[in-house]
Design an enzyme around this catalytic site. Structure first.
Site, PDB file in Angstrom:
ATOM      1  N   GLU A   6     -11.125  -6.156  -4.887  1.00 27.88           N
ATOM      2  CA  GLU A   6     -11.108  -7.210  -3.871  1.00 27.88           C
ATOM      3  C   GLU A   6     -12.327  -7.111  -2.971  1.00 27.88           C
ATOM      4  OE1 GLU A   6      -7.534  -7.544  -1.607  1.00 27.88           O
ATOM      5  OE2 GLU A   6      -8.519  -8.638   0.014  1.00 27.88           O
TER       6      GLU A   6
ATOM      7  N   HIS B 104       0.883  -1.168   0.000  1.00 27.97           N
ATOM      8  CA  HIS B 104       0.000   0.000   0.000  1.00 27.97           C
ATOM      9  C   HIS B 104       0.921   1.219   0.000  1.00 27.97           C
ATOM     10  CE1 HIS B 104      -2.365  -3.043   2.288  1.00 27.97           C
ATOM     11  NE2 HIS B 104      -3.406  -2.479   1.772  1.00 27.97           N
TER      12      HIS B 104
ATOM     13  N   ASP C 142      -1.869 -12.943   1.219  1.00 29.39           N
ATOM     14  CA  ASP C 142      -2.317 -11.794   2.008  1.00 29.39           C
ATOM     15  C   ASP C 142      -2.687 -12.335   3.384  1.00 29.39           C
ATOM     16  OD1 ASP C 142      -4.824  -9.168   1.756  1.00 29.39           O
ATOM     17  OD2 ASP C 142      -3.038  -9.415   2.987  1.00 29.39           O
TER      18      ASP C 142
ATOM     19  N   GLU D  34     -10.085 -13.100  -2.230  1.00 26.62           N
ATOM     20  CA  GLU D  34      -9.273 -13.518  -1.080  1.00 26.62           C
ATOM     21  C   GLU D  34      -9.971 -14.690  -0.383  1.00 26.62           C
ATOM     22  OE1 GLU D  34      -7.292 -10.745   1.647  1.00 26.62           O
ATOM     23  OE2 GLU D  34      -8.066 -11.940   3.300  1.00 26.62           O
TER      24      GLU D  34
ATOM     25  N   ASP E 244     -11.811 -11.697  10.200  1.00 22.28           N
ATOM     26  CA  ASP E 244     -10.823 -11.960   9.156  1.00 22.28           C
ATOM     27  C   ASP E 244      -9.500 -12.397   9.794  1.00 22.28           C
ATOM     28  OD1 ASP E 244      -9.423  -9.854   6.502  1.00 22.28           O
ATOM     29  OD2 ASP E 244      -9.479 -12.031   6.771  1.00 22.28           O
TER      30      ASP E 244
ATOM     31  N   ASP F  79       2.499   1.880   3.297  1.00 23.37           N
ATOM     32  CA  ASP F  79       3.448   0.880   3.816  1.00 23.37           C
ATOM     33  C   ASP F  79       4.879   1.292   3.482  1.00 23.37           C
ATOM     34  OD1 ASP F  79       1.205  -0.717   4.402  1.00 23.37           O
ATOM     35  OD2 ASP F  79       1.356  -1.814   2.504  1.00 23.37           O
TER      36      ASP F  79
ATOM     37  N   ASP G 141      -6.899 -14.101   8.296  1.00 24.41           N
ATOM     38  CA  ASP G 141      -5.696 -14.017   7.444  1.00 24.41           C
ATOM     39  C   ASP G 141      -4.636 -15.030   7.891  1.00 24.41           C
ATOM     40  OD1 ASP G 141      -5.942 -10.392   7.171  1.00 24.41           O
ATOM     41  OD2 ASP G 141      -6.807 -11.971   5.926  1.00 24.41           O
TER      42      ASP G 141
ATOM     43  N   MET H  41       2.241  -5.866  -7.880  1.00 21.34           N
ATOM     44  CA  MET H  41       0.965  -5.256  -7.496  1.00 21.34           C
ATOM     45  C   MET H  41       1.191  -4.130  -6.506  1.00 21.34           C
ATOM     46  SD  MET H  41      -1.373  -5.295  -4.717  1.00 21.34           S
ATOM     47  CE  MET H  41      -1.708  -6.813  -3.865  1.00 21.34           C
TER      48      MET H  41
ATOM     49  N   HIS I 138     -11.942 -13.985   2.778  1.00 24.00           N
ATOM     50  CA  HIS I 138     -13.116 -13.125   2.642  1.00 24.00           C
ATOM     51  C   HIS I 138     -14.329 -13.881   2.116  1.00 24.00           C
ATOM     52  CE1 HIS I 138     -10.244  -9.434   2.363  1.00 24.00           C
ATOM     53  NE2 HIS I 138     -10.116 -10.118   3.463  1.00 24.00           N
TER      54      HIS I 138
ATOM     55  N   LYS J  54     -14.944  -8.200   0.223  1.00 21.55           N
ATOM     56  CA  LYS J  54     -14.967  -8.695   1.607  1.00 21.55           C
ATOM     57  C   LYS J  54     -16.362  -8.380   2.141  1.00 21.55           C
ATOM     58  CE  LYS J  54     -12.463  -8.455   6.041  1.00 21.55           C
ATOM     59  NZ  LYS J  54     -11.370  -7.785   6.784  1.00 21.55           N
TER      60      LYS J  54
ATOM     61  N   ASP K 110      -5.533 -13.390  -3.565  1.00 21.35           N
ATOM     62  CA  ASP K 110      -5.008 -13.275  -2.190  1.00 21.35           C
ATOM     63  C   ASP K 110      -5.226 -14.594  -1.478  1.00 21.35           C
ATOM     64  OD1 ASP K 110      -5.683  -9.811  -1.071  1.00 21.35           O
ATOM     65  OD2 ASP K 110      -4.241 -10.677  -2.484  1.00 21.35           O
TER      66      ASP K 110
HETATM   67  C1  DIG Z   1      -7.015  -6.962   2.877  1.00 20.11           C
HETATM   68  O1  DIG Z   1      -7.376  -8.263   2.565  1.00 20.11           O
HETATM   69  C2  DIG Z   1      -6.657  -6.193   1.650  1.00 20.11           C
HETATM   70  C3  DIG Z   1      -5.650  -5.131   1.945  1.00 20.11           C
HETATM   71  O2  DIG Z   1      -4.631  -5.720   2.679  1.00 20.11           O
HETATM   72  C4  DIG Z   1      -5.140  -4.774   0.608  1.00 20.11           C
HETATM   73  O3  DIG Z   1      -5.762  -3.600   0.203  1.00 20.11           O
HETATM   74  C5  DIG Z   1      -5.545  -5.897  -0.299  1.00 20.11           C
HETATM   75  C6  DIG Z   1      -4.404  -6.266  -1.176  1.00 20.11           C
HETATM   76  O4  DIG Z   1      -4.159  -7.618  -1.213  1.00 20.11           O
HETATM   77  N1  DIG Z   1      -6.041  -6.940   0.597  1.00 20.11           N
HETATM   78 MN    MN Z   2      -6.524  -9.131   0.717  1.00 15.66          MN
HETATM   79 MN    MN Z   3      -8.190 -10.524   4.749  1.00 14.01          MN
END
Ligand code: DIG
Ligand code: MN
Ligand code: MN
Length: 388
Positions: free
Chosen positions: A184, A57, A289, A220, A258, A60, A260, A91, A223, A186, A248
């Site tokens: 993406e 990002h 991710d 993802e 979430d 970051d 992760d 990316m 998600h 969620k 992801d």
């Molecule tokens: C969260 O699952 C999101 C953020 O971390 C980011 O914007 C995106 C990129 O993989 N995934």
């Molecule tokens: Mn993600």
């Molecule tokens: Mn996530």
């Protein structure tokens, strides 16, 4: 480990976000348990582990509000680390969720000044991503949602979202950026409900954009699982639509926040079908991710990262086994019942329709025939468990 067939190589195209291995272990109920990582150290550590690339990002890499000279210094150091290791940046994305200004949405804020700030921040972040070689740009709408539907945003929010994405696609076009946008989904968190919550929602939304060819999805694992949906099914729909622009990978226990989790940590069979689909029909970056458990120290973080990649490669080998298992292939062949003559009638023509309407079919057999799915699933399970 030399000769370890599960050791990651650059050809695997594994990537991690700076924020993943850099996760400091903060959660809503606890302070950080780990120090922050210098992005340059992250590049070197991921390279040493066998990763191919790193994502970020904007915030970051370049702290929000850093003066131009500081931004340039940071980017120069980062690029030197990329050049020294051969790591790439496939990316990039924008943090449109941490700044309190985005507390009620970024692209979908009811305050036009916030929407303007979100566009400004994203254009600058796109510039940075392209400068470092990104070809995919992800939008995760972490604050694009609501808790109060009575505020009248249900339809306006979608309209503002569409306006922002159209504007940014026009910006990429005007800049000559060779960028594809990966949206993406969620279902919720951090907002009570997020707009466009699943892969299916986004595929429908992309069709309403001005430049739909520039847009795909970044599904993802966690998600879709949070929404109680099958990740392999979501992947298959994205592939079928030609819209799997990025992915992801992580893991997730059902009906929880979430998490992760490390890829493959919880749902091995779902992860197997995920890998089987990706190995067959996707040639993009495999992005983890995910982040190490809050309990872990630095050693645990790198064990987490190595585990994501190792598990992927083990499952890729299992996916190949599924293709090579003669008994399983025969069972799957027997499960499918082709019928050339009937399939001919199912290609529409007025004559075929009339013939099909009059055709008698073996309904009693259709009602009683067993497809053999238990046997198929048992063989798949035994491949996964390593006994076939
Ligand atoms: C969260 O699952 C999101 C953020 O971390 C980011 O914007 C995106 C990129 O993989 N995934
Ligand atoms: Mn993600
Ligand atoms: Mn996530």
């Amino acid at each position: 480990m030399s000769g370890d067939r599960y050791a990651p190589t650059r050809e695997d195209r594994f990537t991690f976000g700076l924020w993943t291995v850099g996760n400091v272990g903060r959660d809503p109920f606890g302070e950080p348990t780990r120090p922050t990582l210098d992005p340059v150290d992250t590049v070197h550590a991921l390279s040493d582990l066998g990763a191919w690339g790193v994502n970020f990002h904007d915030d970051d890499l370049v702290p929000r509000g850093a003066p131009a000279a500081e931004r340039d210094r940071i980017v120069r150091r980062f690029r030197e680390a990329l050049d020294a290791t051969g790591m790439v940046v496939p990316m990039a994305t924008t943090n449109l969720f941490a700044d309190p200004a985005f507390k009620d949405g970024a692209f979908t804020s009811a305050d036009a000044r916030v929407r303007a700030y979100a566009l400004q921040k994203t254009m600058r972040a796109m510039d940075l991503g392209v400068e470092l070689g990104a070809r995919t740009y992800v939008f995760w709408g972490g604050r694009e949602g609501s808790e109060v539907d009575g505020a009248g945003k249900l339809l306006d929010g979608l309209g503002w979202y569409r306006d922002a994405l159209n504007y940014l696609a026009d910006y990429a076009e005007a800049q000559g950026y060779d960028l594809r946008f990966a949206l993406e989904p969620k279902p919720n968190e951090p907002r009570g409900d997020l707009f466009l919550p699943t892969v299916g929602s986004l595929l429908g939304f992309i069709a309403t954009l001005d430049r739909p060819e520039r847009f795909g999805v970044n599904p993802e694992f966690a998600h879709e699982a949070m929404a109680g949906l099958s990740f392999p099914h979501a992947l298959a729909q994205a592939i079928d639509a030609g819209k799997l622009f990025h992915v992801d990978l992580n893991d997730q226990k059902m009906a929880r926040f979430d998490q992760d989790l490390r890829f493959g940590a919880e749902n091995a069979k779902t992860a197997l079908f995920t890998v089987a689909l990706l190995e067959k029909r996707y040639d993009g970056p495999k992005h983890f991710d995910a982040h190490a458990l809050r309990t872990e120290d630095a050693r645990g973080v790198w064990a987490f990262a190595a585990g994501c990649m190792r598990t992927y490669k083990i499952l890729a080998e299992k996916a190949r086994r599924l293709e090579e298992d003669d008994e399983l292939r025969q069972a799957i062949a027997a499960y499918r019942m082709p019928d050339a003559e009937l399939e001919g009638l199912m290609r529409f023509s007025p004559e075929n329709a009339s013939a099909l309407k009059d055709r008698s079919l073996p309904l009693d057999e259709l009602r009683t025939r067993g497809p053999g799915l238990e046997r198929i699933d048992q063989m798949v399970t035994e491949v996964l468990l390593g006994v076939r």
